[in-house]
Structures are given as structure tokens and as C-alpha cells.
Write a protein that holds these residues in place. Structure first.
Motif, PDB file in Angstrom:
ATOM      1  N   ARG A  27       0.843  -1.203   0.000  1.00  0.00           N
ATOM      2  CA  ARG A  27       0.000   0.000   0.000  1.00  0.00           C
ATOM      3  C   ARG A  27       0.880   1.257   0.000  1.00  0.00           C
ATOM      4  O   ARG A  27       0.650   2.194  -0.753  1.00  0.00           O
ATOM      5  CB  ARG A  27      -0.923  -0.011   1.214  1.00  0.00           C
ATOM      6  N   ARG A  28       1.882   1.273   0.865  1.00  0.00           N
ATOM      7  CA  ARG A  28       2.794   2.410   0.934  1.00  0.00           C
ATOM      8  C   ARG A  28       3.567   2.551  -0.374  1.00  0.00           C
ATOM      9  O   ARG A  28       3.817   3.647  -0.841  1.00  0.00           O
ATOM     10  CB  ARG A  28       3.746   2.221   2.114  1.00  0.00           C
ATOM     11  N   LEU A  29       3.945   1.426  -0.983  1.00  0.00           N
ATOM     12  CA  LEU A  29       4.652   1.443  -2.260  1.00  0.00           C
ATOM     13  C   LEU A  29       3.803   2.108  -3.333  1.00  0.00           C
ATOM     14  O   LEU A  29       4.286   2.956  -4.088  1.00  0.00           O
ATOM     15  CB  LEU A  29       5.030   0.017  -2.680  1.00  0.00           C
ATOM     16  N   SER A  30       2.532   1.745  -3.398  1.00  0.00           N
ATOM     17  CA  SER A  30       1.663   2.352  -4.414  1.00  0.00           C
ATOM     18  C   SER A  30       1.454   3.836  -4.126  1.00  0.00           C
ATOM     19  O   SER A  30       1.460   4.658  -5.055  1.00  0.00           O
ATOM     20  CB  SER A  30       0.330   1.610  -4.506  1.00  0.00           C
ATOM     21  N   GLN A  31       1.287   4.216  -2.858  1.00  0.00           N
ATOM     22  CA  GLN A  31       1.127   5.631  -2.512  1.00  0.00           C
ATOM     23  C   GLN A  31       2.362   6.435  -2.919  1.00  0.00           C
ATOM     24  O   GLN A  31       2.241   7.493  -3.541  1.00  0.00           O
ATOM     25  CB  GLN A  31       0.899   5.794  -1.012  1.00  0.00           C
ATOM     26  N   CYS A  32       3.536   5.930  -2.555  1.00  0.00           N
ATOM     27  CA  CYS A  32       4.779   6.635  -2.886  1.00  0.00           C
ATOM     28  C   CYS A  32       4.979   6.727  -4.394  1.00  0.00           C
ATOM     29  O   CYS A  32       5.408   7.767  -4.900  1.00  0.00           O
ATOM     30  CB  CYS A  32       5.971   5.939  -2.237  1.00  0.00           C
ATOM     31  N   SER A  33       4.679   5.662  -5.095  1.00  0.00           N
ATOM     32  CA  SER A  33       4.853   5.654  -6.551  1.00  0.00           C
ATOM     33  C   SER A  33       3.954   6.692  -7.212  1.00  0.00           C
ATOM     34  O   SER A  33       4.399   7.446  -8.079  1.00  0.00           O
ATOM     35  CB  SER A  33       4.554   4.266  -7.119  1.00  0.00           C
ATOM     36  N   VAL A  34       2.690   6.731  -6.797  1.00  0.00           N
ATOM     37  CA  VAL A  34       1.743   7.679  -7.377  1.00  0.00           C
ATOM     38  C   VAL A  34       2.172   9.121  -7.058  1.00  0.00           C
ATOM     39  O   VAL A  34       2.203   9.980  -7.940  1.00  0.00           O
ATOM     40  CB  VAL A  34       0.304   7.404  -6.882  1.00  0.00           C
ATOM     41  N   LEU A  35       2.515   9.379  -5.792  1.00  0.00           N
ATOM     42  CA  LEU A  35       2.915  10.736  -5.416  1.00  0.00           C
ATOM     43  C   LEU A  35       4.204  11.162  -6.108  1.00  0.00           C
ATOM     44  O   LEU A  35       4.338  12.314  -6.541  1.00  0.00           O
ATOM     45  CB  LEU A  35       3.061  10.852  -3.900  1.00  0.00           C
ATOM     46  N   ALA A  36       5.162  10.254  -6.217  1.00  0.00           N
ATOM     47  CA  ALA A  36       6.412  10.578  -6.898  1.00  0.00           C
ATOM     48  C   ALA A  36       6.152  10.889  -8.369  1.00  0.00           C
ATOM     49  O   ALA A  36       6.696  11.857  -8.923  1.00  0.00           O
ATOM     50  CB  ALA A  36       7.412   9.441  -6.760  1.00  0.00           C
ATOM     51  N   PHE A  37       5.317  10.076  -9.009  1.00  0.00           N
ATOM     52  CA  PHE A  37       4.984  10.306 -10.413  1.00  0.00           C
ATOM     53  C   PHE A  37       4.275  11.646 -10.588  1.00  0.00           C
ATOM     54  O   PHE A  37       4.615  12.430 -11.485  1.00  0.00           O
ATOM     55  CB  PHE A  37       4.111   9.179 -10.966  1.00  0.00           C
ATOM     56  N   LEU A  38       3.292  11.944  -9.721  1.00  0.00           N
ATOM     57  CA  LEU A  38       2.564  13.216  -9.823  1.00  0.00           C
ATOM     58  C   LEU A  38       3.492  14.409  -9.587  1.00  0.00           C
ATOM     59  O   LEU A  38       3.399  15.427 -10.283  1.00  0.00           O
ATOM     60  CB  LEU A  38       1.399  13.242  -8.838  1.00  0.00           C
ATOM     61  N   GLY A  39       4.392  14.293  -8.636  1.00  0.00           N
ATOM     62  CA  GLY A  39       5.339  15.371  -8.373  1.00  0.00           C
ATOM     63  C   GLY A  39       6.267  15.611  -9.546  1.00  0.00           C
ATOM     64  O   GLY A  39       6.469  16.753  -9.969  1.00  0.00           O
ATOM     65  N   LEU A  40       6.810  14.534 -10.085  1.00  0.00           N
ATOM     66  CA  LEU A  40       7.713  14.664 -11.226  1.00  0.00           C
ATOM     67  C   LEU A  40       6.975  15.188 -12.457  1.00  0.00           C
ATOM     68  O   LEU A  40       7.478  16.058 -13.166  1.00  0.00           O
ATOM     69  CB  LEU A  40       8.373  13.314 -11.529  1.00  0.00           C
TER      70      LEU A  40
END
Length: 189
Positions: A27-40
Motif C-alpha cells: 500500500r505504501r509502495l503504491s502511494q509513494c509511486s503515485v505521489l512521486a509520479f505526480l510530483g515529477l
């Protein structure tokens, strides 16, 4: 000291996501991945719009600017802690003394202030004493903290970035090579 920080912007997300995979924190992996992608993506779009660059060129600009700023970021984090009395295992001071001896403020530089904020640059001692305060509040309480520490005979460390860089280069072997592993200092605070 000058080359390794250049790869940190590429390695940091990989190591972080790798840790989450290793710990099976999906769950944390998916949250971090989505947020990192949106930020970038948002930063890339901003650079594309502001500089009228293609997506690839905007990504390169972002990567290069992060790589360049990683060098002083890493230096600042090392300069403000390593070699101070806080890390003396045999003569470690009490908590207030520990915080006064464990952090160092760098003198104000507009480029460093702009990129890293007051809490990391010129109000780092205040940040350690009051970690919940904002950058602006740390800046406001700085004179009071400095006066208080000096009135009671406690150190208030403040140095220039170039002075610390020269000190660190000159004493690199003692500060980094001969030091025990960081795991021996875990829990020292």
C-alpha cells in the motif's frame, strides 16, 4: 564528496521503493509511486511551460538542477553535525548541551537559503531545539536562542559554508574514514 551526490537524485527513489518492496509494504509502495509520479509530472510540466522545452529536455533540466544542488545539500548535512562534541561517545553532554553541541548554523547565503530554507542553513541549531517550528519561526527565535545559550555558557556554533568545506576537506580522513560505522551512533540522541 563531489561526485557521489550527483547520482543521489536517481538513486534515492529507487532505494526507497526497493525498501518498500523488500518490506512488502504494498500500500505504501503504491502511494509513494503515485505521489512521486505526480510530483515529477507536475514539475516537468511547469518547466516545459516556463522554459518552453520538450518533455525530455525538461526532465533533463530537472535532473541536472537536482544533481547540482545535491552537492551542497550533502555537504550541509555533514558539515552541520560531523566533528562536533555531540558525537564524542566518551564525553557526551546532557540534552540541552547535546543540542547546542550537536548542530551548527551556516551563515546566510541567498542561494542556500532559497534552496534549503532557514531550518537547514542558518537556523539549524534552533531546528534541533524546536523541530516542530516552521522556517520563519526558527528565524524569529534565532536571536533569543543565541543570546540564551551564550548567557549560560553554552556553545552557539556558526560558520561559513566555505570555511566548513575547507575544514572537512582538510580533516576528511579523521572525520569520515577513521570514524566508526554510523550504527554505533544510532540512538545517541
Amino acid at each position: 564528496m563531489f561526485i557521489a551526490p550527483l547520482v543521489l537524485p536517481l538513486l534515492t527513489p529507487v532505494v526507497g521503493l526497493g525498501y518498500l518492496v523488500q518490506e512488502r509494504r504494498w500500500r505504501r509502495l503504491s502511494q509513494c509511486s503515485v505521489l512521486a509520479f505526480l510530483g515529477l509530472a507536475s514539475q516537468t510540466l511547469l518547466v516545459m511551460a516556463a522554459a518552453k522545452l520538450s518533455a525530455v529536455k525538461a526532465l533533463l533540466v530537472l535532473l541536472l538542477s537536482r544533481c547540482v544542488m545535491e552537492i551542497p545539500y550533502l555537504h550541509i548535512n555533514i558539515f552541520q553535525h560531523i566533528g562536533l562534541p555531540m558525537y564524542d561517545k566518551n564525553n557526551k553532554p546532557p540534552r540541552l548541551h547535546l543540542m547546542a553541541n550537536g548542530a551548527l548554523n551556516l551563515t546566510r547565503t541567498w542561494l542556500l537559503d532559497l534552496n534549503f530554507g532557514h531550518s537547514l542553513i542558518n537556523c539549524h541549531t534552533e531546528h534541533h531545539l524546536f523541530p516542530q517550528l516552521s522556517d520563519n519561526m526558527c528565524l524569529k527565535i534565532k536571536p533569543a536562542v543565541q543570546e540564551y545559550l551564550q548567557r549560560y555558557g553554552l556553545p552557539y556554533h556558526e560558520k561559513d559554508y566555505t570555511e566548513r568545506l575547507n575544514y572537512f576537506i582538510k580533516n576528511y580522513k579523521d572525520l569520515m574514514v577513521k570514524m566508526p560505522p554510523i550504527t554505533e551512533f544510532v540512538g545517541i540522541q
